[in-house]
Design a protein around this motif. Structure first.
Motif, PDB file in Angstrom:
ATOM      1  N   PRO A   5       0.783  -1.232   0.000  1.00 20.89           N
ATOM      2  CA  PRO A   5       0.000   0.000   0.000  1.00 20.89           C
ATOM      3  C   PRO A   5       0.825   1.297   0.000  1.00 20.89           C
ATOM      4  N   ASP A   6       2.142   1.218   0.174  1.00 23.92           N
ATOM      5  CA  ASP A   6       2.923   2.450   0.200  1.00 23.92           C
ATOM      6  C   ASP A   6       3.222   2.954  -1.214  1.00 23.92           C
ATOM      7  N   SER A   7       3.173   4.246  -1.378  1.00 21.87           N
ATOM      8  CA  SER A   7       3.306   4.851  -2.709  1.00 21.87           C
ATOM      9  C   SER A   7       4.703   4.659  -3.299  1.00 21.87           C
ATOM     10  N   GLU A   8       5.717   4.558  -2.472  1.00 19.41           N
ATOM     11  CA  GLU A   8       7.083   4.370  -2.976  1.00 19.41           C
ATOM     12  C   GLU A   8       7.222   3.023  -3.699  1.00 19.41           C
ATOM     13  N   THR A   9       6.701   1.976  -3.110  1.00 18.67           N
ATOM     14  CA  THR A   9       6.762   0.652  -3.726  1.00 18.67           C
ATOM     15  C   THR A   9       5.901   0.606  -4.981  1.00 18.67           C
ATOM     16  N   GLN A  10       4.725   1.211  -4.926  1.00 19.18           N
ATOM     17  CA  GLN A  10       3.857   1.252  -6.098  1.00 19.18           C
ATOM     18  C   GLN A  10       4.531   1.989  -7.254  1.00 19.18           C
ATOM     19  N   SER A  11       5.217   3.073  -6.944  1.00 19.34           N
ATOM     20  CA  SER A  11       5.937   3.831  -7.970  1.00 19.34           C
ATOM     21  C   SER A  11       7.065   2.991  -8.562  1.00 19.34           C
ATOM     22  N   ALA A  12       7.792   2.287  -7.707  1.00 20.37           N
ATOM     23  CA  ALA A  12       8.876   1.421  -8.185  1.00 20.37           C
ATOM     24  C   ALA A  12       8.323   0.326  -9.096  1.00 20.37           C
ATOM     25  N   TYR A  13       7.160  -0.218  -8.746  1.00 21.45           N
ATOM     26  CA  TYR A  13       6.539  -1.259  -9.564  1.00 21.45           C
ATOM     27  C   TYR A  13       6.164  -0.705 -10.935  1.00 21.45           C
ATOM     28  N   ARG A  14       5.575   0.461 -10.955  1.00 19.25           N
ATOM     29  CA  ARG A  14       5.193   1.071 -12.243  1.00 19.25           C
ATOM     30  C   ARG A  14       6.419   1.361 -13.111  1.00 19.25           C
ATOM     31  N   GLU A  15       7.507   1.765 -12.481  1.00 19.63           N
ATOM     32  CA  GLU A  15       8.756   1.956 -13.239  1.00 19.63           C
ATOM     33  C   GLU A  15       9.218   0.624 -13.827  1.00 19.63           C
ATOM     34  N   GLY A  16       9.105  -0.437 -13.040  1.00 20.03           N
ATOM     35  CA  GLY A  16       9.459  -1.764 -13.534  1.00 20.03           C
ATOM     36  C   GLY A  16       8.556  -2.211 -14.670  1.00 20.03           C
ATOM     37  N   ILE A  17       7.270  -1.898 -14.565  1.00 20.90           N
ATOM     38  CA  ILE A  17       6.317  -2.250 -15.620  1.00 20.90           C
ATOM     39  C   ILE A  17       6.668  -1.513 -16.913  1.00 20.90           C
ATOM     40  N   GLN A  18       7.129  -0.278 -16.815  1.00 22.84           N
ATOM     41  CA  GLN A  18       7.566   0.452 -18.010  1.00 22.84           C
ATOM     42  C   GLN A  18       8.749  -0.259 -18.650  1.00 22.84           C
ATOM     43  N   LEU A  19       9.673  -0.745 -17.837  1.00 19.54           N
ATOM     44  CA  LEU A  19      10.820  -1.491 -18.368  1.00 19.54           C
ATOM     45  C   LEU A  19      10.381  -2.804 -19.009  1.00 19.54           C
ATOM     46  N   LEU A  20       9.373  -3.445 -18.435  1.00 16.47           N
ATOM     47  CA  LEU A  20       8.830  -4.670 -19.037  1.00 16.47           C
ATOM     48  C   LEU A  20       8.208  -4.356 -20.392  1.00 16.47           C
ATOM     49  N   LEU A  21       7.464  -3.282 -20.483  1.00 13.32           N
ATOM     50  CA  LEU A  21       6.890  -2.866 -21.765  1.00 13.32           C
ATOM     51  C   LEU A  21       7.998  -2.578 -22.773  1.00 13.32           C
ATOM     52  N   ASN A  22       9.074  -1.946 -22.333  1.00 16.47           N
ATOM     53  CA  ASN A  22      10.210  -1.678 -23.217  1.00 16.47           C
ATOM     54  C   ASN A  22      10.807  -2.981 -23.753  1.00 16.47           C
ATOM     55  N   ALA A  23      10.893  -4.007 -22.894  1.00 17.75           N
ATOM     56  CA  ALA A  23      11.440  -5.304 -23.317  1.00 17.75           C
ATOM     57  C   ALA A  23      10.534  -5.963 -24.352  1.00 17.75           C
TER      58      ALA A  23
END
Length: 117
Positions: free
Chosen positions: A89-107
């Motif tokens: 539920p913390d916004s820092e982890t959620q933000s990190a996940y979304r950054e990771g999802i962007q990298l997955l989309l890039n892959a």
């Protein structure tokens, strides 16, 4: 660390922390839509810490690639939900996940360029 590979090129491989990988697999379950082979692959990937999309049979590979791309786009543009809000539920982890999802989309996009290039 865990990852998803779409090919042999470094830019078509997504390597992240295990928690982000497990969350992505959980989010992908919705996109498997009852496809037993897809669900089995996700289950195996969860145990192995790795999903090799490239080595799947062509129908499954195409379905996985499309599902992963749809999941990423949906999470990033807010049209799809992710379990990340419940899991972390913390916004820092959620933000990190979304950054990771962007990298997955890039892959995913890198692998598609390689296939058509």
């Amino acid at each position: 660390m865990a990852g998803i590979s779409f090919g042999a090129e470094p830019d078509s491989v997504w390597i992240v922390a295990g928690w982000a990988f497990r969350q992505a697999l959980q989010d992908l379950r919705h996109y498997a839509q009852g496809d037993a082979a897809f669900l089995d692959a996700l289950e195996s990937a969860g145990h192995l810490g790795f999903l090799d999309v490239e080595t799947q049979e062509s129908r499954l590979r195409a379905g996985m690639t499309n599902a992963i791309e749809s999941m990423c786009r949906g999470i990033l543009d807010g049209t799809a939900s992710s379990g990340i809000e419940r899991s972390f539920p913390d916004s820092e982890t959620q933000s990190a996940y979304r950054e990771g999802i962007q990298l997955l989309l890039n892959a995913v996009q890198a692998s598609q360029r390689q296939q058509h290039g």
